[in-house]
Design a protein around this motif. Structure first.
Motif, PDB file in Angstrom:
ATOM      1  N   ASP A   1       0.894  -1.180   0.000  1.00  0.00           N
ATOM      2  CA  ASP A   1       0.000   0.000   0.000  1.00  0.00           C
ATOM      3  C   ASP A   1       0.921   1.216   0.000  1.00  0.00           C
ATOM      4  O   ASP A   1       1.339   1.716   1.063  1.00  0.00           O
ATOM      5  N   ARG A   2       1.282   1.682  -1.205  1.00  0.00           N
ATOM      6  CA  ARG A   2       2.296   2.726  -1.313  1.00  0.00           C
ATOM      7  C   ARG A   2       1.835   4.029  -0.658  1.00  0.00           C
ATOM      8  O   ARG A   2       2.643   4.759  -0.076  1.00  0.00           O
ATOM      9  N   GLU A   3       0.567   4.297  -0.723  1.00  0.00           N
ATOM     10  CA  GLU A   3       0.013   5.519  -0.128  1.00  0.00           C
ATOM     11  C   GLU A   3       0.250   5.520   1.386  1.00  0.00           C
ATOM     12  O   GLU A   3       0.738   6.481   1.964  1.00  0.00           O
ATOM     13  N   ARG A   4      -0.040   4.372   2.009  1.00  0.00           N
ATOM     14  CA  ARG A   4       0.156   4.292   3.471  1.00  0.00           C
ATOM     15  C   ARG A   4       1.632   4.420   3.820  1.00  0.00           C
ATOM     16  O   ARG A   4       2.026   5.146   4.742  1.00  0.00           O
ATOM     17  N   SER A   5       2.497   3.757   3.057  1.00  0.00           N
ATOM     18  CA  SER A   5       3.942   3.854   3.328  1.00  0.00           C
ATOM     19  C   SER A   5       4.438   5.280   3.115  1.00  0.00           C
ATOM     20  O   SER A   5       5.249   5.788   3.898  1.00  0.00           O
ATOM     21  N   ALA A   6       3.912   5.943   2.102  1.00  0.00           N
ATOM     22  CA  ALA A   6       4.334   7.330   1.847  1.00  0.00           C
ATOM     23  C   ALA A   6       3.954   8.216   3.028  1.00  0.00           C
ATOM     24  O   ALA A   6       4.735   9.061   3.473  1.00  0.00           O
ATOM     25  N   ARG A   7       2.758   7.979   3.557  1.00  0.00           N
ATOM     26  CA  ARG A   7       2.317   8.796   4.710  1.00  0.00           C
ATOM     27  C   ARG A   7       3.219   8.565   5.912  1.00  0.00           C
ATOM     28  O   ARG A   7       3.603   9.490   6.616  1.00  0.00           O
ATOM     29  N   ARG A   8       3.617   7.328   6.135  1.00  0.00           N
ATOM     30  CA  ARG A   8       4.466   7.047   7.310  1.00  0.00           C
ATOM     31  C   ARG A   8       5.866   7.647   7.133  1.00  0.00           C
ATOM     32  O   ARG A   8       6.438   8.231   8.056  1.00  0.00           O
ATOM     33  N   ILE A   9       6.406   7.528   5.926  1.00  0.00           N
ATOM     34  CA  ILE A   9       7.735   8.117   5.655  1.00  0.00           C
ATOM     35  C   ILE A   9       7.658   9.628   5.790  1.00  0.00           C
ATOM     36  O   ILE A   9       8.538  10.253   6.410  1.00  0.00           O
ATOM     37  N   GLU A  10       6.578  10.208   5.287  1.00  0.00           N
ATOM     38  CA  GLU A  10       6.421  11.667   5.383  1.00  0.00           C
ATOM     39  C   GLU A  10       6.328  12.103   6.851  1.00  0.00           C
ATOM     40  O   GLU A  10       6.951  13.085   7.271  1.00  0.00           O
TER      41      GLU A  10
END
Ligand code: HGY
Ligand code: MN
Ligand code: MN
Length: 419
Positions: free
Chosen positions: A9-18
């Motif tokens: 889930d790239r969106e969720r991973s992007a949010r966590r990295i952000e």
């Protein structure tokens, strides 16, 4: 994507990295409000390590710090083979939010995904000390110590830019045991491979419309200083032909460096980034000039040849002006070809992601240069806007880092399965 490849889930991973990156841009993690500024043995750097330790312990990693302060986190007992991932979380003195930190955040995201997806991959995260040299003027210091690329004598000679006290004094004060620095080599002992994600710090990916770079070589570099000693005279009373102006020798060398770098093959580049004049007064001819050299390229003989020719040019320019010049090398690292098998696994995973990627060299230096001495290594680049880096204007997209995490996860899974 076939079942052989995992899509996250790239969106969720992007949010966590952000979230990681934006948190670490806060006041507790930088010594400056104008830029990100954190480096070895400062409270802000300690807070940054503690942040990543909390995130890693939350997914079952055991965190330790080696005798000088490289952070190591494992999900396997000592001695078991693991795959290494990580980067650095110190910053340039005029740093941005993403250089290094995005690589550690992406590695932590790989650990989260490994846990959530029940992949049970054997992993070790390393966040290297002092990659930028912002504390002691020595780039990739933590990983050079791990790779045994410094001597005890050199290590004891390094002094803090801020207060001139030694590396050993600062390390001890921070609770480490720098006299045991040789034991730091052990943190690479169990690694079967290593991948570092990093922002590109130029704009090849942006200009070519690619979301990922698969890095297959890292440029070598020479870091040195030239000190010119002439004579400081009155700027008004001293006729031009009676001067020994150290500043003019520096000026000639800067232009000669540009000429030599442009003429040399192998993407050679040359930069004078630091300059000092003494007495540095409007109405005094400078009697002393000190300037730094950063000379890099993927053709070893070419970039080292530029450093040698500039050293000789400076001596001749100084002689002509009744001055002397002294060349002293801070450090240098050779061109580092990266491991074909790890590069290949990353390239296949990038292809499977369906996103545009480019195979490319790195002009910037990275801790991976030192890890690659002993461990099959490669890197993943993500774009940064306009190629801007070593600047608070640095911008990168956490969505690209999330894609990078997915590609790293798939490549590691393939490499570990293949043994
Ligand atoms: O300068 C470098 O290559 C690295 O970003 N410290
Ligand atoms: Mn970096
Ligand atoms: Mn950097």
């Amino acid at each position: 994507m076939s079942e052989r490849w995992i899509s996250i889930d790239r969106e969720r991973s992007a949010r966590r990295i952000e979230r990681d990156i934006e948190t670490l841009a806060g006041p507790d993690y930088t010594r400056s409000r104008e830029a990100i500024r954190r480096y070895a043995y400062t409270p802000e750097y300690r807070n940054t390590l503690d942040y990543f330790i909390k995130e890693l312990e939350a997914v079952g990693f055991r965190c330790t710090e080696d005798p000088v302060g490289n952070l190591v986190a494992r999900n396997r007992p000592a001695g078991e083979r693991v795959f290494g991932i990580g980067s650095h979380c110190d910053s340039n003195r005029n740093g941005g939010k993403y250089d290094g930190t995005m690589g550690v955040a992406a590695a932590v995201e790989v650990c989260r995904l490994n846990e959530e997806l029940g992949l049970n991959l054997p992993l070790q995260v390393i966040s290297f000390l002092e990659e930028e040299g912002s504390g002691f003027g020595q780039m990739v210091l933590g990983s050079r110590i791990v790779a045994g690329r410094v001597s005890e004598e050199e290590l004891r000679s390094f002094r803090a830019i801020d207060d001139g006290r030694t590396f050993f004094e600062h390390a001890k004060e921070a609770g480490y045991e720098p006299e045991r620095w040789r034991e730091c080599a052990r943190i690479l002992d169990d690694l079967v491979g290593w991948i570092e994600l990093h922002i590109e710090q130029a704009r090849v990916l942006e200009d070519t419309g690619n979301r990922l770079g698969i890095v297959d070589a890292i440029a070598g570099y020479v870091h040195a200083d030239i000190t010119v000693r002439g004579r400081s005279d009155h700027a008004g009373a001293t006729p031009m032909d009676l001067r020994s102006d150290a500043g003019l020798v520096m000026a000639e060398c800067m232009l000669e460096l540009e000429r030599l770098a442009r003429e040399a093959p192998g993407d050679t580049v040359g930069t004078v980034g630091e300059v000092e004049l003494e007495p540095n007064l409007i109405n005094a001819v400078p009697g002393r000039a000190r300037f730094s050299l950063d000379i890099r390229g993927v053709d070893e003989e070419a970039f080292r040849g530029v450093a040698r020719r500039l050293r000789d040019f400076a001596a001749e320019s100084a002689r002509r002006r009744g001055a002397t010049s002294e060349y002293s090398e801070r450090q240098s690292l050779s061109v580092t070809p990266l491991d074909k098998r790890v590069v290949g696994a990353l390239e296949e995973a990038a292809r499977a992601s369906g996103e545009p990627y480019l195979r490319m060299p790195s002009g910037a230096a990275h801790d991976t240069m030192c890890v690659a001495d002993r461990v099959p290594s490669a890197m993943v680049f993500v774009p940064c806007e306009g190629g801007v880096s070593h600047s608070p204007e640095e911008r990168a997209d956490p969505a690209d880092a999330a894609l990078g995490a997915e590609v790293m996860l798939n490549a590691i899974r393939r490499l570990v399965a293949a043994g």
